[in-house]
Design a protein around this motif. Structure first.
Motif, PDB file in Angstrom:
ATOM      1  N   ALA A 151       0.868  -1.175   0.000  1.00 28.20           N
ATOM      2  CA  ALA A 151       0.000   0.000   0.000  1.00 28.20           C
ATOM      3  C   ALA A 151       0.908   1.230   0.000  1.00 28.20           C
ATOM      4  O   ALA A 151       1.712   1.405   0.920  1.00 28.20           O
ATOM      5  CB  ALA A 151      -0.902   0.009   1.226  1.00 28.20           C
ATOM      6  N   LEU A 152       0.792   2.038  -1.025  1.00 31.68           N
ATOM      7  CA  LEU A 152       1.619   3.240  -1.145  1.00 31.68           C
ATOM      8  C   LEU A 152       0.722   4.467  -1.107  1.00 31.68           C
ATOM      9  O   LEU A 152      -0.187   4.612  -1.932  1.00 31.68           O
ATOM     10  CB  LEU A 152       2.435   3.205  -2.442  1.00 31.68           C
ATOM     11  N   LEU A 153       0.977   5.323  -0.146  1.00 31.61           N
ATOM     12  CA  LEU A 153       0.167   6.510   0.064  1.00 31.61           C
ATOM     13  C   LEU A 153       0.448   7.564  -1.008  1.00 31.61           C
ATOM     14  O   LEU A 153       1.612   7.834  -1.339  1.00 31.61           O
ATOM     15  CB  LEU A 153       0.479   7.081   1.448  1.00 31.61           C
ATOM     16  N   ARG A 154      -0.601   8.130  -1.546  1.00 32.33           N
ATOM     17  CA  ARG A 154      -0.510   9.242  -2.497  1.00 32.33           C
ATOM     18  C   ARG A 154      -1.495  10.310  -2.049  1.00 32.33           C
ATOM     19  O   ARG A 154      -2.516  10.013  -1.436  1.00 32.33           O
ATOM     20  CB  ARG A 154      -0.869   8.793  -3.922  1.00 32.33           C
ATOM     21  N   TRP A 155      -1.208  11.557  -2.380  1.00 31.26           N
ATOM     22  CA  TRP A 155      -2.105  12.663  -2.045  1.00 31.26           C
ATOM     23  C   TRP A 155      -2.611  13.254  -3.346  1.00 31.26           C
ATOM     24  O   TRP A 155      -1.829  13.715  -4.170  1.00 31.26           O
ATOM     25  CB  TRP A 155      -1.363  13.711  -1.228  1.00 31.26           C
ATOM     26  N   ASN A 156      -3.907  13.247  -3.530  1.00 29.22           N
ATOM     27  CA  ASN A 156      -4.502  13.853  -4.710  1.00 29.22           C
ATOM     28  C   ASN A 156      -4.751  15.326  -4.387  1.00 29.22           C
ATOM     29  O   ASN A 156      -5.830  15.716  -3.962  1.00 29.22           O
ATOM     30  CB  ASN A 156      -5.794  13.132  -5.099  1.00 29.22           C
TER      31      ASN A 156
END
Length: 188
Positions: free
Chosen positions: A14-19
């Motif tokens: 699980a890799l966190l990304r910020w939209n």
């Protein structure tokens, strides 16, 4: 990760990304430092744990049993409440703990080694697996690896990305894989 024996997917990360509303999709290096400075890193990490457990439960309902690795920051790992949070999420979503892999970096061993080892053991007692991420770029000694005995060592991309370029990069990766045969670890 692909299981070479079966050819099936054994785990994902699980890799966190910020939209971001103006900048679009941002990778962690764009916002993790701010999250650390602002104190948001722990609530963000708690959200990741709960979200991953919810996803694992949804996958289980459709017959997909695959493990998920999540990165836990050193600050979150140092919190006394981490073990209880993980246990609560596993119980709430009725997750088999073998499907949750907690990734930590060598940086965690820079302070309170005994406390780190106790937390690792507490997570193992829950049935959660542990991975040492970015191996080869930190400061841990081989003694920590033997005492800590992670389930997996993730060789840092700075080594893996240069395989075939120089003999010393190949040699480093071979040495780490050899370490995994001695200690018994999964090498990824």
């Amino acid at each position: 990760l692909i299981d070479l024996r079966t050819g099936g997917v054994s785990s994902v990360e699980a890799l966190l990304r910020w939209n971001h509303p103006k900048k679009g999709l941002l990778a962690p290096e764009s916002f993790i430092d701010y999250a650390l400075e602002s104190g948001l890193i722990c609530p963000m990490g708690d959200w990741v744990i709960a979200s991953v457990c919810a996803q694992l439960a949804a996958w289980r309902q459709v017959g997909l049993n695959v493990a998920v690795s999540i990165n836990v920051s050193a600050r979150q790992f140092q919190q006394d409440s981490l073990i209880a949070r993980v246990a609560r999420c596993l119980q709430q979503y009725k997750i088999d703990p073998q499907y949750l892999i907690i990734e930590i970096t060598e940086q965690i061993f820079m302070e309170e080694v005994e406390a780190v080892l106790q937390r690792v053991q507490a997570l193992r007692n829950l049935g959660v697996r542990i991975s040492l991420d970015d191996f080869g770029t930190g400061y841990s000694s081989l003694n920590y690896i033997v005492r800590f005995s992670p389930d997996y060592l993730k060789i840092d991309r700075s080594f893996v990305g240069r395989i075939g370029e120089q003999a010393q990069h190949n040699g480093m990766v071979e040495a780490i894989v050899g370490l995994g045969r001695i200690v018994p670890l999964g090498i990824v």
